[in-house]
Design an enzyme around this catalytic site. Sequence first.
Site, PDB file in Angstrom:
ATOM      1  CG  HIS A  90      -2.100  -0.925   1.186  1.00 54.00           C
ATOM      2  ND1 HIS A  90      -2.637  -1.537   2.284  1.00 54.00           N
ATOM      3  CD2 HIS A  90      -2.386  -1.955   0.315  1.00 54.00           C
ATOM      4  CE1 HIS A  90      -3.499  -2.353   1.877  1.00 54.00           C
ATOM      5  NE2 HIS A  90      -3.226  -2.903   0.698  1.00 54.00           N
TER       6      HIS A  90
ATOM      7  CG  HIS B 222      -7.251  -3.180   2.624  1.00 52.41           C
ATOM      8  ND1 HIS B 222      -7.374  -4.358   2.166  1.00 52.41           N
ATOM      9  CD2 HIS B 222      -6.723  -2.979   3.851  1.00 52.41           C
ATOM     10  CE1 HIS B 222      -6.594  -5.095   3.083  1.00 52.41           C
ATOM     11  NE2 HIS B 222      -6.500  -4.519   4.356  1.00 52.41           N
TER      12      HIS B 222
HETATM   13  C1  LIG Z   1      -0.128  -7.301  -5.023  1.00 50.62           C
HETATM   14  C2  LIG Z   1      -0.990  -6.023  -4.596  1.00 50.62           C
HETATM   15  C3  LIG Z   1      -1.944  -6.294  -3.773  1.00 50.62           C
HETATM   16  C4  LIG Z   1      -2.821  -5.308  -3.288  1.00 50.62           C
HETATM   17  N1  LIG Z   1      -4.168  -5.635  -2.491  1.00 50.62           N
HETATM   18  C5  LIG Z   1      -5.027  -4.562  -2.082  1.00 50.62           C
HETATM   19  C6  LIG Z   1      -6.191  -4.836  -1.640  1.00 50.62           C
HETATM   20  O1  LIG Z   1      -6.520  -5.829  -1.364  1.00 50.62           O
HETATM   21  N2  LIG Z   1      -7.079  -3.692  -1.232  1.00 50.62           N
HETATM   22  C7  LIG Z   1      -6.624  -2.766  -1.526  1.00 50.62           C
HETATM   23  O2  LIG Z   1      -7.515  -1.506  -1.307  1.00 50.62           O
HETATM   24  N3  LIG Z   1      -5.418  -2.209  -2.212  1.00 50.62           N
HETATM   25  C8  LIG Z   1      -4.672  -3.379  -2.515  1.00 50.62           C
HETATM   26  N4  LIG Z   1      -3.561  -2.875  -3.187  1.00 50.62           N
HETATM   27  C9  LIG Z   1      -3.267  -1.585  -3.402  1.00 50.62           C
HETATM   28  C10 LIG Z   1      -3.856  -0.869  -4.263  1.00 50.62           C
HETATM   29  O3  LIG Z   1      -3.935  -1.626  -5.649  1.00 50.62           O
HETATM   30  C11 LIG Z   1      -2.946   0.475  -4.881  1.00 50.62           C
HETATM   31  O4  LIG Z   1      -3.371   1.255  -3.490  1.00 50.62           O
HETATM   32  C12 LIG Z   1      -3.832   1.192  -6.028  1.00 50.62           C
HETATM   33  O5  LIG Z   1      -3.977   0.692  -7.053  1.00 50.62           O
HETATM   34  C13 LIG Z   1      -2.955   2.714  -6.246  1.00 50.62           C
HETATM   35  O6  LIG Z   1      -3.541   3.311  -7.277  1.00 50.62           O
HETATM   36  P1  LIG Z   1      -2.777   4.267  -8.315  1.00 50.62           P
HETATM   37  O7  LIG Z   1      -3.286   4.771  -9.265  1.00 50.62           O
HETATM   38  O8  LIG Z   1      -1.737   5.162  -7.392  1.00 50.62           O
HETATM   39  O9  LIG Z   1      -1.497   3.427  -8.672  1.00 50.62           O
HETATM   40  P2  LIG Z   1      -1.376   1.760  -9.504  1.00 50.62           P
HETATM   41  O10 LIG Z   1      -2.846   1.103  -9.196  1.00 50.62           O
HETATM   42  O11 LIG Z   1      -0.076   1.136  -9.191  1.00 50.62           O
HETATM   43  O12 LIG Z   1      -1.459   2.309 -11.198  1.00 50.62           O
HETATM   44  C14 LIG Z   1      -0.249   2.948 -11.503  1.00 50.62           C
HETATM   45  C15 LIG Z   1      -0.066   2.626 -13.043  1.00 50.62           C
HETATM   46  O13 LIG Z   1       0.934   3.622 -13.516  1.00 50.62           O
HETATM   47  C16 LIG Z   1       1.667   2.754 -14.511  1.00 50.62           C
HETATM   48  N5  LIG Z   1       3.059   3.488 -14.656  1.00 50.62           N
HETATM   49  C17 LIG Z   1       3.799   3.641 -13.704  1.00 50.62           C
HETATM   50  N6  LIG Z   1       4.957   4.217 -14.088  1.00 50.62           N
HETATM   51  C18 LIG Z   1       4.673   4.606 -15.236  1.00 50.62           C
HETATM   52  C19 LIG Z   1       5.665   5.341 -16.417  1.00 50.62           C
HETATM   53  N7  LIG Z   1       6.575   5.824 -16.239  1.00 50.62           N
HETATM   54  N8  LIG Z   1       4.772   5.212 -17.708  1.00 50.62           N
HETATM   55  C20 LIG Z   1       3.609   4.836 -17.853  1.00 50.62           C
HETATM   56  N9  LIG Z   1       2.983   4.013 -16.768  1.00 50.62           N
HETATM   57  C21 LIG Z   1       3.387   4.034 -15.594  1.00 50.62           C
HETATM   58  C22 LIG Z   1       1.693   1.349 -13.792  1.00 50.62           C
HETATM   59  O14 LIG Z   1       2.372   0.239 -14.773  1.00 50.62           O
HETATM   60  C23 LIG Z   1       0.333   1.226 -13.364  1.00 50.62           C
HETATM   61  O15 LIG Z   1      -0.383   0.567 -14.319  1.00 50.62           O
HETATM   62  C24 LIG Z   1      -2.776  -4.020  -3.837  1.00 50.62           C
HETATM   63  C25 LIG Z   1      -1.602  -3.671  -4.543  1.00 50.62           C
HETATM   64  C26 LIG Z   1      -0.742  -4.719  -4.941  1.00 50.62           C
HETATM   65  C27 LIG Z   1       0.528  -4.405  -5.798  1.00 50.62           C
END
Ligand SMILES: Cc1cc2nc3c(=O)[nH]c(=O)nc-3n(C[C@H](O)[C@H](O)[C@H](O)COP(=O)(O)OP(=O)(O)OC[C@H]3O[C@@H](n4cnc5c(N)ncnc54)[C@H](O)[C@@H]3O)c2cc1C
Length: 574
Positions: A507, A551
Site C-alpha cells: 500500500h 485498504h
Molecule cells: C499485489 C497487490 C495487492 C494489493 N491488494 C490490495 C487490496 O487488497 N485492497 C486494496 O484496497 N488495495 C490493494 N492494493 C493497493 C492498490 O492496488 C493501490 O493502492 C492502488 O492501485 C493505487 O492506485 P494508483 O493509481 O496510485 O497506482 P496503480 O494502481 O499502481 O497504477 C499505476 C499505473 O501507472 C503505471 N506506470 C507507472 N509508471 C509509469 C510510467 N513511467 N509510464 C507509464 N505508466 C506508468 C503502472 O504500470 C500502473 O499501471 C494492492 C496492491 C498490490 C500491488
Amino acid sequence: MHLSSYPVLGLLLPIACVATLYERAEQLPASTSYDFVIVGAGAGGTVLANRLSEDPGTTVLLLEAGPSNLGVTDAIIPMLPQGLAVTTYDWNYTTTPQPGFAGRSINYPRGRLLGGSTSTKSQTPWLTLVQATKNGTAMQDSRNEKFVPSADGHKTTGQYDPSLHSTTGMVSISLPGYPHPFDSRVIETTKELSKDWPFNLDMNSGHMLGIGWPQQSIDTSSRSSGATAYLAPPIHGEEEPARPGKPAFRSVEYTTADIPTGGTSTGPRTVVSAKKEVILAAGAIGTAQILLLSGIGPQKQLSALGIKTILNNPSVGANLTDHPLLSNLFYVNSNDTFDSITMNGTLAAEDIAIWNATHQGPLVDSPLAHLGWARVPSNPYGPDTTAGPTTPHYEILFANGFLSTTTPLPSSGHFMTIVTALTAPAARGSLTLKTSNPFEQPNINPNMLGTDYDLFLMESAVKSVQKIAAANAWKGYIIKPFEDLAAATTPAKLKAYIQAKAATIFHPACTAAMSPKGASWGVTDPDGIVKHISGLRIIDASILPVIPSAHPQAVIYFLGERGAALVKQKYGIN
Ligand SMILES: Cc1cc2nc3c(=O)[nH]c(=O)nc-3n(C[C@H](O)[C@H](O)[C@H](O)COP(=O)(O)OP(=O)(O)OC[C@H]3O[C@@H](n4cnc5c(N)ncnc54)[C@H](O)[C@@H]3O)c2cc1C
Ligand SMILES: *[C@@H]1O[C@H](CO)[C@@H](O)[C@H](O)[C@H]1NC(C)=O
Ligand SMILES: *[C@@H]1O[C@H](CO)[C@@H](O)[C@H](O)[C@H]1NC(C)=O
Ligand SMILES: *[C@@H]1O[C@H](CO)[C@@H](O)[C@H](O)[C@H]1NC(C)=O
Ligand SMILES: *[C@@H]1O[C@H](CO)[C@@H](O)[C@H](O)[C@H]1NC(C)=O
Ligand SMILES: *[C@@H]1O[C@H](CO)[C@@H](O)[C@H](O)[C@H]1NC(C)=O
Ligand SMILES: *[C@@H]1O[C@H](CO)[C@@H](O)[C@H](O)[C@H]1NC(C)=O
C-alpha cells in the site's frame, strides 16, 4: 480517447525545454496533441480516463507502461496459486535494506498492466474499505461501487448492510462466494472475545472496528479492476495559458522500455502534448520517479545526478509510507484448505478448469476469508497516529491456507494464516532516484517498522492473534503455530520473528503529498495541481498526505472520481 497499452515510459517535458526522449510512435495515431495526457492506467488513471472522455469533444491520451489486461488469467481469476510471479505484469521492484526488518530488502510488487495494481494477482484481496477521512465520514462513492451477488448465490443477510451500498457504480463488489471450514469459528470468536473483537456487520458504515465479512472487488467470480470497470466499456478546447513566472509542463515523452526494468531504450521517441493538462497517475512509486526525472524535486539530489532542477521541492519523494504485514501461520486439523490447490498442480488445473467452465469453485474468491480491525488500548511511545478512537491501529486477515511472501510454502500440510498488518504506522521513508536512467528502479525505502512505536503495534497485533488462536472457538481446529511463530515465546524472540518475517501489504503512498494552498511543504494543492507548476496535476496514491488506516484501493478510486469532477469543472467539460 486513445489508449496505448504497449510498454512506454513517460517523462515530463517542460515547455520550451529540450530533453532526451524515448519513444515508439508507430502504434499511436498521428495526433501528437490531446486535451489531456494521463500517465498510468491504475486506480487513479483509469477513472480519470473514463470520466474525462465522457465528453465526446474532449481528447484524452492514457499512457501505460504495461500491456493490456485482456485475457490475462492472473488478472481475472481472483484466487490462483499464491506467489506474485515476476512477469511483464509487475515492476519487479526491491526495497532498500529495511532497518526495521533487521536489514532485509523485500520484494515490492506493483502492477504493470492496464488497471495497474488493481489488476495484479494479489496475496490479499481487493477491499472497498472506505473510511478514511479525519472526521470518520465514509468516503463511499456511489459512482464507484456496484454491489453484486456472491458466486455461490448464498444469502448474504447478516453479512453486510445493503443500505450502505450502491448497486449502480463501476467497480463490482461482492461477499465471498465459497465457504471456508472455519467460518463459524470466526463468528464464534466474535462472541467469545467480544471485547477485543466484536462482530462488525459492515466495516464501511463508518464504524470500522471488529471482525466481519470482507467486501471485495470481485465481479461475482472475476476480479473487478480499474481496467475492467473503467476501461472495459468501449473507450472511445482551449489552451490554458501558462501563468507568468510558473514553469509549464504540458508534454510527455515516451518510448518502448526493456522489460521489466534496469535497461535502456534505443527505440524511437515520441512527444505528446496536452492542450489542457498532463495528469500523472503512475502510482506512489512511478509518479514520484517521473517528477524527479523531470526536474521537480530536491535540488541537491537532482544536481548530484546531473538533472536540471526546474522546481526545487524537497517534498517530492519524501514521506513514503506503507503498511507492514506479517503472516502468522498455524497447522490445522482440516483437509479442506487451499493448500491442497497451492501444493498440487493437478488439483489447481482442475479448479481452473471448473472456474473456466462454471465460474464456481474455490477460485472465485481471493485468499481472504474474514478480516478485523483493532486498536491498542494505549501506547508508551508517544502521540497516537490514528485519526481518532474509532480508527484502527492494525488489522487481521484470516486465510484458509498457507499465505506468506517470506516463508517458503511447505510441500505438504494444512494451514491457516492470520495476517497482521499495521494500518497506522508512524514510520515514514523516502523515494529517491538511483540514477538518471528512467528505466532504472528508484531507491524505494518505505522504512517498514522503522520506529519503536510501529514495532510495538506489530507485537500487540501478534499477541492478539495468539489470544485468538488459544480461544475455545478454535479448539480442535488449530493444532499449533508454525515454526518461527511457535518459537516467539519471549519478547526478544517475538521481535526477532517479526523482523525476520514481516513484509508489505502493498500500500505505498504519500510520495507527492497534497497540502493546503500556500503551505511551505507538500507537492500538490488539494485539487491535485502541482504547486508552482502550470499544466500538471497528480491523481493517485502519491498525493495522500497520510496513509489511510484502511485498504487504499477504494480511496484512490474516490480520488479519481473527485479529481475528474474538479478537472471537468475547471474546463467546463460535461
Ligand atoms: C499485489 C497487490 C495487492 C494489493 N491488494 C490490495 C487490496 O487488497 N485492497 C486494496 O484496497 N488495495 C490493494 N492494493 C493497493 C492498490 O492496488 C493501490 O493502492 C492502488 O492501485 C493505487 O492506485 P494508483 O493509481 O496510485 O497506482 P496503480 O494502481 O499502481 O497504477 C499505476 C499505473 O501507472 C503505471 N506506470 C507507472 N509508471 C509509469 C510510467 N513511467 N509510464 C507509464 N505508466 C506508468 C503502472 O504500470 C500502473 O499501471 C494492492 C496492491 C498490490 C500491488
Ligand atoms: C527481478 O529483480 C531481481 C533483483 O533485482 C533480478 O535478479 C531478477 O532478474 C528480476 N527479474 C526479472 C524477471 O527481471
Ligand atoms: C465532515 O464530514 C461532513 C460530511 O461529509 C462534512 O460536511 C464536513 O465538512 C466534514 N468536516 C470536516 C472538519 O472535515
Ligand atoms: C512529511 O509530512 C509531514 C506531515 O505529515 C510534513 O510536515 C513534512 O513537511 C513532510 N516532509 C516533507 C519533506 O515534505
Ligand atoms: C485428512 O486426510 C487424511 C488422509 O486421507 C486423513 O487421515 C485425515 O483423517 C484427514 N483429516 C481430516 C481432518 O479430515
Ligand atoms: C492432487 O490432486 C489430484 C486431483 O484432485 C489428486 O488425484 C491427487 O491425489 C492429489 N495429490 C496429492 C498428493 O494429494
Ligand atoms: C476454458 O474454456 C474454453 C472454452 O470455453 C476452452 O477453450 C479453454 O481451453 C478452457 N481453458 C482452460 C484453462 O480450461
